[in-house]
Design a protein around this motif. Structure first.
Motif, PDB file in Angstrom:
ATOM      1  N   GLU A  76       0.618  -1.156   0.055  1.00 29.78           N
ATOM      2  CA  GLU A  76      -0.161   0.349  -0.048  1.00 29.78           C
ATOM      3  C   GLU A  76       0.465   1.546  -0.571  1.00 29.78           C
ATOM      4  O   GLU A  76       0.804   2.492  -0.811  1.00 29.78           O
ATOM      5  CB  GLU A  76      -1.052  -0.266   1.386  1.00 29.78           C
ATOM      6  N   LEU A 113     -10.539   4.622   6.135  1.00 31.30           N
ATOM      7  CA  LEU A 113     -10.052   4.681   5.085  1.00 31.30           C
ATOM      8  C   LEU A 113      -9.775   3.231   4.911  1.00 31.30           C
ATOM      9  O   LEU A 113     -10.932   2.594   4.610  1.00 31.30           O
ATOM     10  CB  LEU A 113      -9.519   5.489   3.858  1.00 31.30           C
ATOM     11  N   ARG A 114      -9.171   2.641   5.460  1.00 31.74           N
ATOM     12  CA  ARG A 114      -8.003   1.909   5.520  1.00 31.74           C
ATOM     13  C   ARG A 114      -9.135   0.455   6.071  1.00 31.74           C
ATOM     14  O   ARG A 114     -10.153  -0.507   6.036  1.00 31.74           O
ATOM     15  CB  ARG A 114      -7.336   1.531   6.390  1.00 31.74           C
ATOM     16  N   LEU A 172     -12.653   1.248   6.492  1.00 32.09           N
ATOM     17  CA  LEU A 172     -14.149   1.001   6.014  1.00 32.09           C
ATOM     18  C   LEU A 172     -13.695  -0.169   4.829  1.00 32.09           C
ATOM     19  O   LEU A 172     -14.859  -0.757   5.357  1.00 32.09           O
ATOM     20  CB  LEU A 172     -14.072   2.466   5.539  1.00 32.09           C
ATOM     21  N   ARG A 173     -12.380   0.091   3.971  1.00 32.20           N
ATOM     22  CA  ARG A 173     -12.389  -1.044   3.144  1.00 32.20           C
ATOM     23  C   ARG A 173     -12.246  -3.061   3.761  1.00 32.20           C
ATOM     24  O   ARG A 173     -12.688  -3.615   3.586  1.00 32.20           O
ATOM     25  CB  ARG A 173     -10.829  -1.043   2.486  1.00 32.20           C
ATOM     26  N   ARG A 174     -11.439  -2.220   5.064  1.00 27.55           N
ATOM     27  CA  ARG A 174     -11.730  -3.382   5.741  1.00 27.55           C
ATOM     28  C   ARG A 174     -13.115  -4.244   6.204  1.00 27.55           C
ATOM     29  O   ARG A 174     -13.379  -5.243   5.470  1.00 27.55           O
ATOM     30  CB  ARG A 174     -10.702  -3.595   7.076  1.00 27.55           C
ATOM     31  N   LYS A 209     -15.886  -3.834   4.263  1.00 27.28           N
ATOM     32  CA  LYS A 209     -17.239  -3.790   3.142  1.00 27.28           C
ATOM     33  C   LYS A 209     -16.439  -5.047   3.034  1.00 27.28           C
ATOM     34  O   LYS A 209     -17.272  -5.665   3.141  1.00 27.28           O
ATOM     35  CB  LYS A 209     -16.435  -2.794   2.178  1.00 27.28           C
ATOM     36  N   SER A 210     -14.954  -5.541   3.216  1.00 28.33           N
ATOM     37  CA  SER A 210     -14.853  -6.825   2.473  1.00 28.33           C
ATOM     38  C   SER A 210     -15.031  -8.033   4.021  1.00 28.33           C
ATOM     39  O   SER A 210     -15.448  -8.855   2.898  1.00 28.33           O
ATOM     40  CB  SER A 210     -12.964  -6.722   2.699  1.00 28.33           C
ATOM     41  N   GLU A 248     -18.862  -8.505   3.010  1.00 27.76           N
ATOM     42  CA  GLU A 248     -18.988  -9.202   0.756  1.00 27.76           C
ATOM     43  C   GLU A 248     -18.389 -10.922   1.994  1.00 27.76           C
ATOM     44  O   GLU A 248     -19.665 -11.801   1.663  1.00 27.76           O
ATOM     45  CB  GLU A 248     -17.826  -8.859   0.848  1.00 27.76           C
TER      46      GLU A 248
END
Length: 149
Positions: free
Chosen positions: A85, A135-136, A138-140, A142-143, A146
């Motif tokens: 990253e 932001l990281r 939030l991405r984590r 979200k993943s 899923e």
């Protein structure tokens, strides 16, 4: 200087020279064309980097060890930021700095160039300090959500 960097510099010089000859009405097309070349260069570099990391991980898995730089988030250097990253962010900002610098210098001169680089440095400083941790997260999240579905 890497030969690829020299090629990109020649492309930028040619684009700027063409802009001087053709005028501002073709600026958008010229910038788009140059950005496509920069994007292709970045994609090629990122692809090579990803392939190298995958090969390192496969070698480490075959040996039964952990590959270098693949610790869990929060370990080692950086505030939960992995090497990939950090590398991608820095590489992207430097690649984008080339056309942004050219555009700023051509249109506004030294003052625009200074403002452009101040913004580039500020964004990189915030990223390096872990300022994008939300932001990281939030991405984590979200993943993970899923995977739960």
């Amino acid at each position: 200087m890497d030969s690829r960097d020299a090629d990109l510099k020649r492309e930028l010089d040619a684009t700027l020279q063409t802009r001087k000859e053709l005028g501002a009405e073709y600026e958008t097309e010229l910038v788009d064309s140059f950005m496509e070349k920069v994007e292709q260069r970045f994609n090629d570099t990122a692809d090579r980097h990803v392939r190298r990391q995958l090969a390192e991980q496969q070698m480490a898995a075959a040996r039964g060890t952990r590959p270098h730089g693949t610790g869990r988030p929060g370990q080692g250097a950086g505030v939960g930021i992995g090497f990939g990253e950090r590398f991608a962010f820095v590489a992207t900002s430097l690649v984008l700095a080339i056309p942004l610098s050219a555009i700023a210098a051509v249109n506004t001169g030294l003052s625009g160039l200074v403002v452009t680089w101040a913004g580039i440095v500020a964004v990189n400083a915030v990223h390096a300090s872990g300022g994008f941790a939300w932001l990281r997260r939030l991405r984590r999240e979200k993943s993970h959500s899923e995977w739960d579905e």
